[in-house]
Design a protein around this motif. Structure first.
Motif, PDB file in Angstrom:
ATOM      1  N   SER A 181       0.882  -1.163   0.000  1.00  0.00           N
ATOM      2  CA  SER A 181       0.000   0.000   0.000  1.00  0.00           C
ATOM      3  C   SER A 181       0.920   1.213   0.000  1.00  0.00           C
ATOM      4  O   SER A 181       2.130   1.072   0.193  1.00  0.00           O
ATOM      5  N   PRO A 182       0.416   2.423  -0.199  1.00  0.00           N
ATOM      6  CA  PRO A 182       1.295   3.592  -0.213  1.00  0.00           C
ATOM      7  C   PRO A 182       2.064   3.813   1.102  1.00  0.00           C
ATOM      8  O   PRO A 182       3.075   4.500   1.111  1.00  0.00           O
ATOM      9  N   PHE A 183       1.598   3.223   2.207  1.00  0.00           N
ATOM     10  CA  PHE A 183       2.228   3.502   3.496  1.00  0.00           C
ATOM     11  C   PHE A 183       2.697   2.260   4.243  1.00  0.00           C
ATOM     12  O   PHE A 183       3.058   2.347   5.410  1.00  0.00           O
ATOM     13  N   GLY A 184       2.703   1.108   3.603  1.00  0.00           N
ATOM     14  CA  GLY A 184       3.171  -0.089   4.274  1.00  0.00           C
ATOM     15  C   GLY A 184       3.273  -1.254   3.313  1.00  0.00           C
ATOM     16  O   GLY A 184       2.751  -1.218   2.204  1.00  0.00           O
ATOM     17  N   TYR A 185       3.980  -2.282   3.757  1.00  0.00           N
ATOM     18  CA  TYR A 185       4.110  -3.488   2.953  1.00  0.00           C
ATOM     19  C   TYR A 185       4.378  -4.672   3.867  1.00  0.00           C
ATOM     20  O   TYR A 185       4.781  -4.518   5.014  1.00  0.00           O
TER      21      TYR A 185
END
Length: 67
Positions: free
Chosen positions: A57-61
């Motif tokens: 996601s744009p803020f985590g993986y």
């Protein structure tokens, strides 16, 4: 790389997450929280199948050894 060339050891993949996020329209910012994600992993069985998925996601993986 052909399977018969794999050797045991430590490897590194670099996921270009920023490129993916921009191209898919999920982000438009110039400076991203996640851009390139290096992932080091070990292969202890050169004959085994290695699948390394990245859930992003744009803020985590997250990642794991897939089957």
């Amino acid at each position: 790389m052909p399977a018969d060339k794999f050797k045991t050891g430590t490897y590194e993949l670099v996921f270009f997450a920023g490129d993916y996020l921009r191209n898919s329209g999920q982000v438009t910012e110039e400076i991203l929280f996640l851009d390139q994600i290096p992932l080091r992993f070990g292969m202890d069985d050169a004959a085994a199948h290695y699948h390394v998925p990245l859930l992003l996601s744009p803020f985590g993986y997250s990642t794991y050894r897939g089957s």
